[in-house]
Design an enzyme around this catalytic site. Structure first.
Site, PDB file in Angstrom:
ATOM      1  N   GLU A 287      14.937  43.584  -7.489  1.00 30.90           N
ATOM      2  CA  GLU A 287      14.983  44.935  -6.923  1.00 30.90           C
ATOM      3  C   GLU A 287      14.211  44.975  -5.607  1.00 30.90           C
ATOM      4  O   GLU A 287      13.401  45.865  -5.348  1.00 30.90           O
ATOM      5  CB  GLU A 287      14.456  45.992  -7.908  1.00 30.90           C
ATOM      6  CG  GLU A 287      14.971  47.395  -7.595  1.00 30.90           C
ATOM      7  CD  GLU A 287      14.515  48.442  -8.597  1.00 30.90           C
ATOM      8  OE1 GLU A 287      15.156  48.549  -9.663  1.00 30.90           O
ATOM      9  OE2 GLU A 287      13.530  49.157  -8.324  1.00 30.90           O
TER      10      GLU A 287
ATOM     11  N   HIS B   3       5.778  61.972 -20.434  1.00 32.69           N
ATOM     12  CA  HIS B   3       5.037  60.735 -20.124  1.00 32.69           C
ATOM     13  C   HIS B   3       3.700  60.761 -20.864  1.00 32.69           C
ATOM     14  O   HIS B   3       3.130  61.820 -21.104  1.00 32.69           O
ATOM     15  CB  HIS B   3       4.831  60.683 -18.608  1.00 32.69           C
ATOM     16  CG  HIS B   3       4.407  59.351 -18.075  1.00 32.69           C
ATOM     17  ND1 HIS B   3       3.135  58.853 -18.242  1.00 32.69           N
ATOM     18  CD2 HIS B   3       5.074  58.411 -17.357  1.00 32.69           C
ATOM     19  CE1 HIS B   3       3.044  57.666 -17.653  1.00 32.69           C
ATOM     20  NE2 HIS B   3       4.220  57.377 -17.112  1.00 32.69           N
TER      21      HIS B   3
ATOM     22  N   ARG C 108       2.536  59.893  -9.316  1.00 30.32           N
ATOM     23  CA  ARG C 108       1.125  60.100  -8.992  1.00 30.32           C
ATOM     24  C   ARG C 108       0.940  61.181  -7.921  1.00 30.32           C
ATOM     25  O   ARG C 108       0.078  62.047  -8.026  1.00 30.32           O
ATOM     26  CB  ARG C 108       0.536  58.775  -8.489  1.00 30.32           C
ATOM     27  CG  ARG C 108      -0.804  58.401  -9.060  1.00 30.32           C
ATOM     28  CD  ARG C 108      -1.085  56.934  -8.795  1.00 30.32           C
ATOM     29  NE  ARG C 108      -1.181  56.191 -10.047  1.00 30.32           N
ATOM     30  CZ  ARG C 108      -2.326  55.969 -10.686  1.00 30.32           C
ATOM     31  NH1 ARG C 108      -3.463  56.405 -10.207  1.00 30.32           N
ATOM     32  NH2 ARG C 108      -2.338  55.298 -11.819  1.00 30.32           N
TER      33      ARG C 108
ATOM     34  N   HIS D   3       6.483  62.240 -13.536  1.00 30.61           N
ATOM     35  CA  HIS D   3       5.250  61.459 -13.702  1.00 30.61           C
ATOM     36  C   HIS D   3       4.601  60.990 -12.411  1.00 30.61           C
ATOM     37  O   HIS D   3       3.470  60.504 -12.432  1.00 30.61           O
ATOM     38  CB  HIS D   3       5.522  60.220 -14.556  1.00 30.61           C
ATOM     39  CG  HIS D   3       6.336  59.171 -13.848  1.00 30.61           C
ATOM     40  ND1 HIS D   3       5.778  58.258 -13.001  1.00 30.61           N
ATOM     41  CD2 HIS D   3       7.655  58.913 -13.844  1.00 30.61           C
ATOM     42  CE1 HIS D   3       6.727  57.482 -12.510  1.00 30.61           C
ATOM     43  NE2 HIS D   3       7.873  57.859 -12.999  1.00 30.61           N
TER      44      HIS D   3
ATOM     45  N   ASP E 218       8.174  47.935  -7.754  1.00 33.88           N
ATOM     46  CA  ASP E 218       7.165  48.488  -6.834  1.00 33.88           C
ATOM     47  C   ASP E 218       5.910  49.028  -7.501  1.00 33.88           C
ATOM     48  O   ASP E 218       5.221  49.875  -6.954  1.00 33.88           O
ATOM     49  CB  ASP E 218       7.823  49.623  -6.032  1.00 33.88           C
ATOM     50  CG  ASP E 218       8.448  50.676  -6.941  1.00 33.88           C
ATOM     51  OD1 ASP E 218       8.075  50.732  -8.126  1.00 33.88           O
ATOM     52  OD2 ASP E 218       9.306  51.442  -6.460  1.00 33.88           O
TER      53      ASP E 218
ATOM     54  N   GLU F  48       3.907  53.282  -4.371  1.00 33.51           N
ATOM     55  CA  GLU F  48       5.024  52.352  -4.563  1.00 33.51           C
ATOM     56  C   GLU F  48       5.606  51.818  -3.260  1.00 33.51           C
ATOM     57  O   GLU F  48       6.021  50.662  -3.190  1.00 33.51           O
ATOM     58  CB  GLU F  48       6.128  53.005  -5.406  1.00 33.51           C
ATOM     59  CG  GLU F  48       5.779  53.228  -6.873  1.00 33.51           C
ATOM     60  CD  GLU F  48       4.960  54.487  -7.133  1.00 33.51           C
ATOM     61  OE1 GLU F  48       4.650  55.245  -6.171  1.00 33.51           O
ATOM     62  OE2 GLU F  48       4.601  54.724  -8.301  1.00 33.51           O
TER      63      GLU F  48
HETATM   64  C1  UD1 Z   1       3.350  53.638 -13.298  1.00 28.44           C
HETATM   65  C2  UD1 Z   1       3.662  53.064 -11.914  1.00 28.44           C
HETATM   66  C3  UD1 Z   1       4.853  53.802 -11.305  1.00 28.44           C
HETATM   67  C4  UD1 Z   1       6.038  53.828 -12.252  1.00 28.44           C
HETATM   68  C5  UD1 Z   1       5.593  54.378 -13.614  1.00 28.44           C
HETATM   69  C6  UD1 Z   1       6.722  54.312 -14.615  1.00 28.44           C
HETATM   70  C7  UD1 Z   1       1.834  52.271 -10.497  1.00 28.44           C
HETATM   71  C8  UD1 Z   1       0.733  52.641  -9.590  1.00 28.44           C
HETATM   72  N1  UD1 Z   1       2.519  53.274 -11.030  1.00 28.44           N
HETATM   73  O1  UD1 Z   1       2.940  54.993 -13.087  1.00 28.44           O
HETATM   74  O2  UD1 Z   1       5.235  53.137 -10.098  1.00 28.44           O
HETATM   75  O3  UD1 Z   1       7.007  54.675 -11.700  1.00 28.44           O
HETATM   76  O4  UD1 Z   1       4.510  53.586 -14.107  1.00 28.44           O
HETATM   77  O5  UD1 Z   1       6.480  55.150 -15.701  1.00 28.44           O
HETATM   78  O6  UD1 Z   1       2.076  51.118 -10.729  1.00 28.44           O
HETATM   79  N2  UD1 Z   1      -0.363  55.863 -20.485  1.00 28.44           N
HETATM   80  C9  UD1 Z   1      -0.500  55.702 -21.855  1.00 28.44           C
HETATM   81  N3  UD1 Z   1       0.389  54.893 -22.510  1.00 28.44           N
HETATM   82  C10 UD1 Z   1       1.415  54.253 -21.892  1.00 28.44           C
HETATM   83  C11 UD1 Z   1       1.554  54.432 -20.506  1.00 28.44           C
HETATM   84  C12 UD1 Z   1       0.655  55.235 -19.815  1.00 28.44           C
HETATM   85  O7  UD1 Z   1      -1.391  56.259 -22.468  1.00 28.44           O
HETATM   86  O8  UD1 Z   1       2.179  53.541 -22.552  1.00 28.44           O
HETATM   87  C13 UD1 Z   1      -1.314  56.747 -19.768  1.00 28.44           C
HETATM   88  C14 UD1 Z   1      -2.700  56.116 -19.564  1.00 28.44           C
HETATM   89  O9  UD1 Z   1      -3.681  57.088 -19.677  1.00 28.44           O
HETATM   90  C15 UD1 Z   1      -2.622  55.623 -18.105  1.00 28.44           C
HETATM   91  C16 UD1 Z   1      -1.778  56.734 -17.486  1.00 28.44           C
HETATM   92  O10 UD1 Z   1      -0.801  57.056 -18.476  1.00 28.44           O
HETATM   93  O11 UD1 Z   1      -3.894  55.492 -17.514  1.00 28.44           O
HETATM   94  C17 UD1 Z   1      -1.100  56.384 -16.178  1.00 28.44           C
HETATM   95  O12 UD1 Z   1      -0.404  55.135 -16.253  1.00 28.44           O
HETATM   96  P1  UD1 Z   1      -0.149  54.307 -14.887  1.00 28.44           P
HETATM   97  O13 UD1 Z   1       0.632  53.091 -15.210  1.00 28.44           O
HETATM   98  O14 UD1 Z   1      -1.404  54.141 -14.138  1.00 28.44           O
HETATM   99  O15 UD1 Z   1       0.706  55.340 -14.017  1.00 28.44           O
HETATM  100  P2  UD1 Z   1       2.203  55.838 -14.192  1.00 28.44           P
HETATM  101  O16 UD1 Z   1       2.267  57.228 -13.687  1.00 28.44           O
HETATM  102  O17 UD1 Z   1       2.685  55.534 -15.544  1.00 28.44           O
HETATM  103  N1  UDP Z   2      13.126  56.306 -19.987  1.00 27.25           N
HETATM  104  C1  UDP Z   2      12.961  56.030 -21.344  1.00 27.25           C
HETATM  105  N2  UDP Z   2      12.395  56.997 -22.137  1.00 27.25           N
HETATM  106  C2  UDP Z   2      11.986  58.196 -21.667  1.00 27.25           C
HETATM  107  C3  UDP Z   2      12.126  58.446 -20.271  1.00 27.25           C
HETATM  108  C4  UDP Z   2      12.693  57.482 -19.466  1.00 27.25           C
HETATM  109  O1  UDP Z   2      13.340  54.972 -21.826  1.00 27.25           O
HETATM  110  O2  UDP Z   2      11.489  59.015 -22.446  1.00 27.25           O
HETATM  111  C5  UDP Z   2      13.713  55.257 -19.129  1.00 27.25           C
HETATM  112  C6  UDP Z   2      14.800  55.682 -18.165  1.00 27.25           C
HETATM  113  O3  UDP Z   2      16.083  55.547 -18.762  1.00 27.25           O
HETATM  114  C7  UDP Z   2      14.637  54.708 -17.010  1.00 27.25           C
HETATM  115  C8  UDP Z   2      13.159  54.411 -17.010  1.00 27.25           C
HETATM  116  O4  UDP Z   2      12.669  54.802 -18.292  1.00 27.25           O
HETATM  117  O5  UDP Z   2      15.303  53.477 -17.276  1.00 27.25           O
HETATM  118  C9  UDP Z   2      12.469  55.186 -15.929  1.00 27.25           C
HETATM  119  O6  UDP Z   2      11.104  55.068 -16.094  1.00 27.25           O
HETATM  120  P1  UDP Z   2      10.062  55.989 -15.385  1.00 27.25           P
HETATM  121  O7  UDP Z   2      10.689  57.282 -15.023  1.00 27.25           O
HETATM  122  O8  UDP Z   2       8.856  55.995 -16.251  1.00 27.25           O
HETATM  123  O9  UDP Z   2       9.673  55.138 -14.082  1.00 27.25           O
HETATM  124  P2  UDP Z   2      10.308  54.981 -12.628  1.00 27.25           P
HETATM  125  O10 UDP Z   2      11.729  54.583 -12.770  1.00 27.25           O
HETATM  126  O11 UDP Z   2      10.094  56.274 -11.930  1.00 27.25           O
HETATM  127  O12 UDP Z   2       9.487  53.902 -12.022  1.00 27.25           O
END
Ligand code: UD1
Ligand code: UDP
Length: 368
Positions: free
Chosen positions: A118, A238, A207, A205, A96, A132
């Protein structure tokens, strides 16, 4: 030979797609192509490294504090060229995220069949989780093959009028991943630090929780740390700078909390297995905890994973400070309640979801 392209971009998608990539690559009927959008950067490569997989294409779209529009525009534009060049017979997307939605849309525009891994999770509340809930419903409008992890997910799809013959209940591939990561002899400097205490593992994490809801979560936990001296917290934070700002503000000078960089999935799963309880707003963690028998307080108002609530492992505690505080406290002092939530059950599958998905794809191509 049929060409299958898997497209994903964030940590949780990668964790749940990598077991499937391995199954597909082992099948000589398919040419398997991996395209990552790079919506996540470091958190994505951590997973690819653990599974020893390399992407054939990396769209490298991540920017600091990226907006939903920017993610969407960059993926749609860059993916168009790759889909044109490769012209796969099927694309597979997961879950999602923005990557899932835009990749499915790009496939639809290009006239390519879409398989949704999924599929069928729902809250039916477009604001929670945001964006999502929209993403997964939108993907399911254009999906040709639905891989539903549970019967509940299948029922949601059927209620929406999706055809039974397109839906396959497979279990969740995250359980496949768990079979590879959990180690009985696991040791780590942080888990050793927490050995003599009740370890709370924290992640946050979402949004829609950035700002006051997240501040409330952290304040509740701060009060717990001040009151219960036998509690320690590990918080693999995160990479999002917006999350880090709030954590730095609330947890300044708080004792017995370690805020560390995101853990790789082997470490994280084993930290889960060694924790007393888990506090999170994550989706995937809600699916992993039941197999490990670890209580999870879900800091959200809705969940698309009702199976874990029914199994007794998950409790929705919302995002208000007082309520989160009370619920953590309850699990720290009420042994009976804690034991009730700590039974290992597995509503999300048996670890063979990827095999079922591959068999379904084999049959799909045999039938058309
Ligand atoms: C995204 C997904 C969310 C998922 C989550 C898993 C969307 C809209 N959101 O949210 O559904 O649950 O991933 O974690 O698709 N960043 C880094 N390095 C990384 C990753 C992120 O620096 O490896 C920082 C960047 O500044 C980026 C910000 O985190 O702009 C947010 O990342 P983003 O993918 O937009 O949102 P998530 O909250 O990670
Ligand atoms: N996870 C990980 N390292 C971390 C935190 C979470 O590998 O430091 C794994 C966790 O076991 C799960 C997945 O990341 O499989 C969940 O990811 P996240 O919470 O970022 O996203 P969501 O599931 O909410 O989309």
């Amino acid at each position: 030979m049929k060409k299958i392209m898997l497209i994903f971009g964030t940590r949780p998608e990668a964790i749940k797609m990598c077991p499937l990539i391995n199954q597909l690559k082992a099948n000589t009927a398919f040419e398997t192509i991996v395209c990552v959008t790079g919506q996540h950067k470091e958190m994505l490569s951590q997973v690819m490294d653990i599974f020893q997989l390399k992407a054939d294409y990396d769209l490298s779209i991540m920017r600091s504090r990226q907006t939903l529009s920017r993610i969407a525009i960059d993926i749609l534009e860059r993916l168009e060229k790759i889909l044109k060049k490769e012209n796969p017979d099927l694309i597979l997307v997961h879950g999602d995220t923005s990557t899932s939605f835009i990749a499915a849309l790009a496939g639809f525009y290009a006239g390519i069949s879409v398989g949704h891994v999924e599929a069928g999770l729902r809250t039916y509340n477009m604001q929670s989780p945001f964006p999502e809930e929209f993403n997964r419903q939108a993907v399911d409008l254009i999906t040709d093959l639905y891989f539903a992890p549970t019967n509940t997910a299948q029922d949601n799809l059927l209620k929406e009028g999706k055809k039974l013959e397109k839906i396959f209940v497979t279990g969740n591939t995250v359980v496949d991943a768990l079979q590879m990561t959990i180690k009985s002899n696991y040791e780590n400097v942080h888990t050793r630090w927490a050995e003599d205490s009740k370890l709370i593992l924290l992640t946050a994490h979402r949004r829609e929780n950035l700002g006051q809801p997240m501040r409330n979560m952290f304040r509740a936990l701060k009060r717990i740390l001040q009151e219960f001296l036998d509690v320690k917290v590990i918080y693999p934070i995160h990479k999002n700078p917006a999350v880090r700002e709030i954590a730095n503000e609330v947890f300044v000078d708080v004792e017995r909390i370690r805020i560390i960089e995101p853990l790789d999935v082997v470490d994280f799963h084993n930290f889960m297995a060694r924790s007393y309880l888990i506090l999170t707003d994550s989706g995937g963690i809600q699916e992993e905890a039941p197999s490990l028998g670890k209580p999870v307080l879900v800091m959200r108002n809705t969940t698309e994973r009702p199976e874990g609530v029914a199994a007794g492992t998950l409790r929705l505690v919302g995002t208000k400070e007082e309520n989160i505080y009370k619920e953590i406290k309850n699990l720290l002092i009420n042994e009976k309640e804690y034991q009730k939530m700590s039974r290992a059950v597995n509503p999300y599958g048996d670890g063979h979801a990827s095999e079922r998905i591959v068999q379904t794809i084999v049959q799909y191509f045999a039938d058309i």
